[in-house]
Design an enzyme around this catalytic site. Structure first.
Site, PDB file in Angstrom:
ATOM      1  N   SER A 121      -2.779  -1.073  -0.494  1.00 23.90           N
ATOM      2  CA  SER A 121      -1.703  -0.089  -0.498  1.00 23.90           C
ATOM      3  C   SER A 121      -2.135   1.124   0.309  1.00 23.90           C
ATOM      4  O   SER A 121      -3.299   1.525   0.277  1.00 23.90           O
ATOM      5  CB  SER A 121      -1.364   0.331  -1.936  1.00 23.90           C
ATOM      6  N   GLU A 180       6.364   0.500  -8.218  1.00 22.63           N
ATOM      7  CA  GLU A 180       6.842   1.317  -7.091  1.00 22.63           C
ATOM      8  C   GLU A 180       8.358   1.223  -6.965  1.00 22.63           C
ATOM      9  O   GLU A 180       9.040   2.239  -6.761  1.00 22.63           O
ATOM     10  CB  GLU A 180       6.169   0.829  -5.818  1.00 22.63           C
TER      11      GLU A 180
END
Length: 362
Positions: A121, A180
């Site tokens: 990420s 997310e």
């Protein structure tokens, strides 16, 4: 440490640069000659074939694969495995399904090759800020890659770690992306509610900036949102189409399989699917039913929505709303893939079907 990197796109290319800046040696390979030359310009050794890449690496070799998940990753990993030797390591840093990673690890183990899955990420900001890396694989294989992880991470002892056995890195990254989705949806809904309260004349950019400091809902996502709102706060050049790259769907499927309620993540995925429809068949049916039983007025389609795309991103600046091209801009192949990596395809429950031929089949 010397390592090979396959896939020099936005993520892979920036990772190469960060590794080189951190004193690591890189042999870089990509299907694009321009990308290879760019990596060479930063100090990497270029390779034009897989054989050349492997020949330039000392044994035991380590090669990081950073290509689109699915068929591209499957093909690259298997081609590499045919050329590598026992003791070598193949790293998949893409967004692969964790079941694919478990299967690949088992297949490579038969040849004595280690497989390490790294849920990565950081996006386009990773070059400057560092990457969060969720690592799965055999302990000794992961430990041997410590110099690489320490350079790529925000700090040598922060932002990376071994999650567990093969597949665990991609599993944790899958759940990370599901969370997310939920966070993004909550922000979007809250700001839409405030935006609609026209009589209060609320300033979205001011609110986002205020919340960044001291608020319990401050986050990096809010930082990015505040930055975006300083441009065109109405997002007038943006479509409300929101792509999904698969991880949110996989999270929902796993939650169902485990019997774990995940309503926020599930609804956030459903909202993305709705955004991908030019018009909803269900909505049309609702309109038809209201007309049928109550004679209510209905609204007909006047014109199809015209959409555009965000340009290729080389720096975070290019991702800002004000840098979106005019409506009707041509979509290149990679942009089309980004907008429709899964698109309307159903989730394929068979992880061995790497080309998704069984999508939608029971």
């Amino acid at each position: 440490m010397k390592i090979g990197m396959i896939g020099l796109g936005k993520m892979g290319g920036n990772m190469v640069t960060r590794l080189l800046n951190g004193g690591q040696e890189i042999v870089a390979y990509d299907l694009s000659e321009d990308n290879i030359k760019l990596a060479e310009g930063h100090g990497a050794q270029g390779a034009r074939t897989l054989d050349e890449l492997i020949a330039k690496l000392p044994a035991p070799r380590a090669v990081w694969v950073m290509v689109p998940s699915g068929a591209a990753t499957e093909s690259t990993v298997m081609k590499l495995a045919e050329k590598m030797q026992a003791g070598d390591i193949i790293i998949d840093g893409g967004n692969s399904n964790y079941k694919d990673s478990q299967r690949r690890a088992a297949t490579l183990l038969e040849r004595g090759i280690h497989f390490v899955d790294v849920g990565t990420s950081g996006g386009v900001w990773g070059l400057a800020e560092g990457y969060a890396m969720m690592v799965g694989g055999e302990l000794t294989a992961v430990a041997s890659l410590t110099p690489i992880f320490q350079v790529l991470a925000p700090a040598p002892d922060q932002g990376w770690g071994r999650m567990g056995p093969s597949g665990s890195g991609h599993y944790v990254k899958m759940v990370h992306n599901g969370i997310e989705y939920g966070m993004m949806q909550a922000y979007a809904e809250g700001f839409e509610l405030m935006h609609a309260k026209s009589e209060m004349q609320l300033d979205m950019a001011q609110i986002a900036e205020l919340w960044r400091h001291g608020s319990v809902i401050r986050s990096w996502l809010l930082d990015l949102t505040a930055d975006a709102l300083t441009g065109d706060a109405e997002f007038s050049d943006l479509s409300d189409y929101v792509a999904d790259s698969g991880e949110g769907r996989w999270t929902v499927v796993d939650a169902l399989n485990e019997g774990i309620p995940a309503p926020v993540i599930t609804l956030s995925v459903q909202m993305r699917l709705r955004s991908q429809q030019k018009s909803s068949y269900a909505g049309k049916m609702l309109s038809a039913m209201r007309r049928a039983f109550g004679g209510h007025a209905v609204k007909k389609v006047e014109h199809e929505a015209e959409e555009s795309i965000v340009p290729e991103v080389n720096t975070p600046e290019a991702a800002k709303p004000q840098n979106i091209p005019a409506s009707g801009a041509r979509q290149d192949g990679d942009a089309e893939r980004q907008l429709g990596e899964t698109g309307q395809k159903p989730v394929n429950p068979d992880p061995t079907d790497t080309e998704n031929k069984g999508a939608g089949q029971s």
